[in-house]
Design a protein around this motif. Structure first.
Motif, short mmCIF file in Angstrom:
data_model
loop_
_atom_site.label_atom_id
_atom_site.label_comp_id
_atom_site.label_asym_id
_atom_site.label_seq_id
_atom_site.Cartn_x
_atom_site.Cartn_y
_atom_site.Cartn_z
N ASP A 84 0.82 -1.21 0.00
CA ASP A 84 0.00 0.00 0.00
C ASP A 84 0.85 1.25 0.00
N ARG A 85 0.49 2.18 -0.87
CA ARG A 85 1.10 3.51 -0.83
C ARG A 85 0.46 4.29 0.30
N LEU A 86 1.12 5.35 0.71
CA LEU A 86 0.64 6.17 1.82
C LEU A 86 -0.74 6.74 1.52
N LEU A 90 -2.84 17.11 1.14
CA LEU A 90 -2.36 17.22 2.52
C LEU A 90 -0.94 16.67 2.66
N ILE A 91 -0.67 15.58 1.94
CA ILE A 91 0.68 15.01 1.96
C ILE A 91 1.67 16.00 1.33
N GLN A 92 1.31 16.53 0.17
CA GLN A 92 2.19 17.46 -0.53
C GLN A 92 2.46 18.72 0.30
N ASN A 128 1.50 17.92 5.69
CA ASN A 128 0.56 17.74 6.80
C ASN A 128 0.47 16.29 7.28
N VAL A 129 1.39 15.45 6.80
CA VAL A 129 1.39 14.05 7.21
C VAL A 129 2.78 13.66 7.71
N THR A 130 2.83 12.99 8.85
CA THR A 130 4.10 12.48 9.37
C THR A 130 4.02 10.97 9.53
N ILE A 131 5.17 10.32 9.35
CA ILE A 131 5.30 8.88 9.58
C ILE A 131 6.39 8.69 10.62
N GLU A 191 8.27 11.89 11.48
CA GLU A 191 8.97 12.62 10.43
C GLU A 191 7.99 13.00 9.31
N VAL A 192 8.10 14.26 8.85
CA VAL A 192 7.22 14.72 7.78
C VAL A 192 7.47 13.91 6.52
N CYS A 193 6.39 13.50 5.87
CA CYS A 193 6.48 12.77 4.60
C CYS A 193 5.68 13.52 3.54
N THR A 194 6.32 13.89 2.44
CA THR A 194 5.64 14.62 1.37
C THR A 194 5.50 13.77 0.10
N SER A 195 5.78 12.47 0.22
CA SER A 195 5.67 11.58 -0.93
C SER A 195 4.45 10.68 -0.77
#
Length: 320
Positions: free
Chosen positions: A18-20, A39-41, A44-47, A50-54
């Motif tokens: 699964d992709r994020l 929101l990812i771009q 606004n999402v962390t994994i 850590e911030v994830c923009t992908s």
């Protein structure tokens, strides 16, 4: 909002590939996948802190994912009490019969008195489709009348936009054109772009020079001497598409001051004799098929009666 990828066999099997964005869409049903991708771009999402923009990041069992939904900014637009002719409405979708003269969304020279201002006074609208055009799924020109769909939620907006892109939503128009067509039906497949000289107009422009693919299907509904009542179906939705294509084939829309000579027909028309007659789509939540017919404005009916009398034809030859 914090989510964890569960360590169960079902989730392990699901999340190995699964992709994020896909995983979040399966967990947060109130947000569309397109909204989640934004929101990812926008970081606004962390994994795992850590911030994830992908959006393509693979989700793994045990990941701790947090999604932050920014507060909706207040629209600068003011609600205005403007009467609406409502054809269909529920918690997700609104379809109205737009009158001539009503601009759909604010723009330079039309900051107020638009359909968007009227909608804001009628019901809550999410800030979708841009700040200046919340909920607007497709547009109609100022003087084109008829059915237009408005989404009340992000999910509805994204679903309806996808239908238009996939060409599963059907938009049908009626229009009176100058002249008598040689055939009973046809298709205009010509790219449309900004006019090379008059930048306020559109024109048939080669794709190599910026034109975008544009397809309009048409059928003759009624012959009225040197005029014709036409039925149009859009395959694409370019600005002024029907008006440009009709002018291109030598049969411009009656009353169109931009793309025709504006010859007097003896009826005081508020604009072009073009009406968004029938709208067919799938409900964005229930999947139900919805077909809405917008009654033509009285001035269009008057025009048809005047042209019929000139030809010695009977009234009500075409049932709306």
């Amino acid at each position: 909002m914090q989510l964890s990828v569960q360590e169960t066999s079902d989730f392990l099997k699901q999340t190995q590939t699964d992709r994020l964005d896909t995983w979040l869409a399966s967990q947060v049903s109130e947000l569309s996948r397109s909204r989640i991708q934004k929101l990812i771009q926008q970081a606004n999402v962390t994994i795992n802190g850590e911030v994830c923009t992908s959006k393509n990041r693979t989700v793994k069992t045990g990941d701790r994912i947090q999604i932050t939904i920014p507060e909706t900014t207040t629209s600068p637009l003011k609600p205005e009490t403007i009467p609406l002719d409502i054809l269909y409405e529920d918690d997700h979708l609104l379809i109205i019969n737009k009158p001539a003269g009503l601009v759909v969304h604010p723009a330079a020279g039309h900051e107020a008195g638009t359909l968007v201002n009227a909608l804001l006074a009628h019901c809550p609208l999410a800030e979708i489709g841009g700040v200046q055009r919340p909920g607007i799924v497709h547009r109609l020109d100022k003087d084109t009348t008829g059915a237009i769909a408005i989404a009340k939620t992000d999910q509805a907006y994204q679903h309806l936009q996808a239908q238009l892109k996939a060409k599963t939503a059907r938009r049908e128009y009626l229009g009176v054109v100058y002249g008598a067509t040689k055939t009973e039906s046809g298709t205009v497949d010509q790219p449309i772009g900004r006019h090379p000289v008059d930048r306020k107009k559109m024109a048939v422009v080669p794709e190599a020079k910026g034109g975008r693919p544009s397809v309009t299907h048409w059928w003759v509904k009624e012959r009225l001497g040197n005029y014709t009542l036409m039925h149009f179906q859009l395959e694409t939705g370019r600005t002024h598409q029907i008006r440009v294509h009709c002018a291109h084939i030598g049969h411009p829309i009656v009353g169109d001051s931009v793309y025709s000579s504006g010859r007097d027909v003896g009826v005081n028309l508020p604009g072009q004799a073009l009406h968004a007659w029938r709208l067919s789509l799938e409900h964005p939540v229930t999947g139900e098929s919805i077909q809405v017919v917008a009654p033509p404005p009285p001035v269009l009916l008057t025009l048809l009666e005047v042209l019929r009398r000139r030809c010695g034809l009977s009234s009500n030859r075409f049932e709306f």
